[in-house]
Design a protein around this motif. Structure first.
Motif, short mmCIF file in Angstrom:
data_model
loop_
_atom_site.label_atom_id
_atom_site.label_comp_id
_atom_site.label_asym_id
_atom_site.label_seq_id
_atom_site.Cartn_x
_atom_site.Cartn_y
_atom_site.Cartn_z
N ARG A 1 97.19 8.34 78.41
CA ARG A 1 96.01 8.16 77.54
C ARG A 1 96.39 7.32 76.33
O ARG A 1 97.51 7.38 75.84
N GLU B 1 97.59 19.13 72.90
CA GLU B 1 96.59 18.65 71.93
C GLU B 1 97.10 17.46 71.11
O GLU B 1 97.17 17.50 69.88
N CYS B 2 97.44 16.40 71.81
CA CYS B 2 97.94 15.18 71.17
C CYS B 2 96.91 14.65 70.17
O CYS B 2 95.70 14.63 70.47
N CYS C 1 93.14 14.90 71.84
CA CYS C 1 92.79 15.20 73.23
C CYS C 1 92.86 16.71 73.37
O CYS C 1 93.87 17.33 73.03
N SER D 1 99.67 8.84 74.65
CA SER D 1 99.83 10.30 74.61
C SER D 1 101.18 10.76 75.13
O SER D 1 101.90 10.00 75.79
N ASP D 2 101.49 12.04 74.89
CA ASP D 2 102.70 12.65 75.42
C ASP D 2 102.77 12.51 76.95
O ASP D 2 103.83 12.36 77.53
N CYS D 3 101.61 12.62 77.59
CA CYS D 3 101.59 12.55 79.06
C CYS D 3 101.62 11.11 79.57
O CYS D 3 101.61 10.88 80.77
N ILE E 1 92.45 18.38 76.28
CA ILE E 1 92.58 18.79 77.68
C ILE E 1 93.69 19.82 77.88
O ILE E 1 93.50 20.81 78.57
N CYS E 2 94.83 19.59 77.26
CA CYS E 2 95.93 20.55 77.49
C CYS E 2 96.47 21.07 76.17
O CYS E 2 96.17 20.52 75.10
N ASN F 1 102.18 16.21 81.49
CA ASN F 1 102.14 16.80 80.15
C ASN F 1 103.33 17.72 79.87
O ASN F 1 103.43 18.29 78.80
#
Ligand code: SF4
Length: 346
Positions: free
Chosen positions: A48, A34-35, A28, A43-45, A30-31, A94
Motif C-alpha cells: 500500500r 495500523e500503518c 490503514c 506500508s509495512d506490508c 485493515i490489520c 503484514n
C-alpha cells in the motif's frame, strides 16, 4: 519505509478500503499494524502507498502467483475433499515470520515480482475454465491484498464459486466481518500461544489472532487451524497444552487442528526439522483436551493425515499426500456409524 512506484505497476493501483485521515498521515485500519503513512510512503506490508493524500493498494488484479491446487494443500481437510482451488497471491505480508516458507513473495513488494494481468472477473473465468470449485487467497498474506480478494470473492459467489482464505489471521474485526460475508472457509495459522514468542517469531501479537478465530467461527465460515511446531520456538509442551485448552474452552472442539512439521528455511535454516515424536505428542495433548479432529502435516505417509470418525474410530477419509484414497462420508455422515462428521462435504 519509503518507495516509489514506477511504470506498469501504477495501472494496478486502486483506492484502499478502511483508510482514515489522521493528523499524522493516512491510517490503514485493515490489520493491527495500523500503518500511518505520509505522502509517498509504502506500508509495512509493502502493498500500500499514499498518493495525493489517499491510500492505494498496489496490486489490484496483478497477482504474482496463480495456480490450480488441490484444496488439501491449504490445508483444508473438511471442505470439499478432492476438489480444486484456483489459488492467487500478490506480493506482501503484514508479518515478518523468521520461518516463512514463501518469503520470496511475502517479504517483497508487488513492483519487484513478476505478475499476471488478472482482474477479478478473469480470476472467476479462469476458475471456471479450470474446473475449480473454489478460489483460494493464499501463499503470501491475503489480508494485505484485501480489496482484490474481496471484489473477486463477491464475483465468485455470484458465479457459484466458493472462496477460501489461507491467512495468518492478523486482521482487525471490522474488515474481517465484511470479508466473512463472502468467505466459505479459512485455514488460519495460530503460530504460538505465547505473546513474547509471537512478537519475536512473527512481529505480530497473539490476541488479535485469537479474536479473529472467534469472528470466523461466529460468522459461519468453515474454519481449520494450523499450528507449525518450530523446534526451540513453539515446541513447549505446556504452551501447546495451553493453546489446546483455550481452543477447547472457546468452542473449537469441532475445528480441525493441523500440527505442521517445520523444515529449516529462511532465517531459521540452522534449526533441525521438527521431530515426528514432538508432533505425535502434541496431537495426543490436543485429543486429551477434547479436540475431535487433529492432524499431523508435512510428514509424508503418516496415518495422522487421515480423518477418523470421532465416534466409532473408523477411517472416513484417507489421504496420500494431497490425494484422497478413501472417502467414506455419505451425506455428511460416517458411513459406518451414521454420526455427523463436521465439515462441508459436498
Ligand atoms: S494491511 Fe498493510 S497497510 Fe494496512 S495496517 Fe496492515 S500492514 Fe499496514
Amino acid at each position: 519505509m519509503n518507495g516509489i512506484i514506477t511504470g506498469e505497476q501504477e495501472r494496478y493501483r486502486k483506492l484502499a478500503m478502511f483508510q482514515e485521515e489522521t493528523p499524522r498521515g493516512i491510517m490503514c485500519r485493515i490489520c493491527p499494524n495500523e500503518c500511518v503513512l505520509k505522502e509517498g510512503e509504502v506500508s509495512d506490508c509493502r502493498n500500500r502507498i499514499v498518493r495525493n493524500s489517499k491510500l492505494y493498494t498496489m496490486a489490484f488484479g496483478n497477482p504474482c502467483s496463480a495456480n490450480v491446487d488441490p484444496i488439501e494443500k491449504k490445508p483444508l481437510y473438511h471442505f470439499l475433499p478432492g476438489s480444486r482451488a484456483f489459488s492467487i497471491a500478490t506480493a506482501g505480508c503484514n508479518l515478518v515470520c523468521l520461518n516463512c516458507q514463501n518469503w520470496s513473495i511475502s517479504q517483497t513488494s508487488p513492483d519487484k515480482t513478476r505478475n499476471y494481468d488478472l482482474p477479478p472477473e478473469r480470476v472467476v473465468e479462469e476458475s471456471i475454465r479450470n474446473k475449480c470449485r473454489t478460489i483460494a487467497y493464499t501463499y503470501s498474506e491475503p489480508v494485505t491484498f484485501y480489496e482484490y480478494a474481496y471484489e473477486t470473492a463477491v464475483l465468485a459467489r455470484n458465479a457459484g464459486i466458493k472462496n477460501v482464505f489461507k491467512s495468518n489471521g492478523y486482521i482487525n474485526p471490522e474488515p474481517l466481518k465484511k470479508l466473512c460475508s463472502v468467505l466459505d472457509a479459512a485455514n488460519i495459522d495460530l503460530k504460538s500461544f505465547n505473546d513474547a514468542t509471537y512478537l519475536k517469531l512473527t512481529g505480530g501479537k497473539l490476541q488479535p489472532v485469537l479474536d479473529a478465530l472467534k469472528i470466523y467461527k461466529d460468522m459461519g465460515v468453515w474454519l481449520e487451524i494450523t499450528n507449525l511446531i518450530v523446534p526451540t520456538w513453539t515446541d513447549n509442551t505446556e504452551e501447546i497444552d495451553k493453546m489446546c485448552k483455550w481452543l477447547s474452552e472457546n468452542g473449537f472442539k469441532e475445528t480441525p487442528l493441523h500440527f505442521s512439521r517445520f523444515y529449516p528455511i529462511h532465517k531459521l535454516e540452522q534449526l533441525p526439522p521438527t521431530p515426528v515424536e514432538v508432533l505425535r505428542n502434541a496431537s495426543k495433548i490436543a485429543a486429551g483436551e477434547g479436540l475431535k479432529y487433529v492432524y499431523i502435516g508435512n510428514v509424508p505417509g503418516n496415518e495422522m493425515a487421515d480423518t477418523k470418525c470421532p465416534y466409532c474410530g473408523s477411517t472416513v477419509v484417507a489421504r496420500q499426500g494431497y490425494r484422497i484414497t478413501v472417502n467414506n462420508i455419505t451425506d455428511g455422515k460416517c458411513s459406518k456409524c451414521k454420526k455427523i462428521i463436521d465439515g462441508v462435504w459436498s
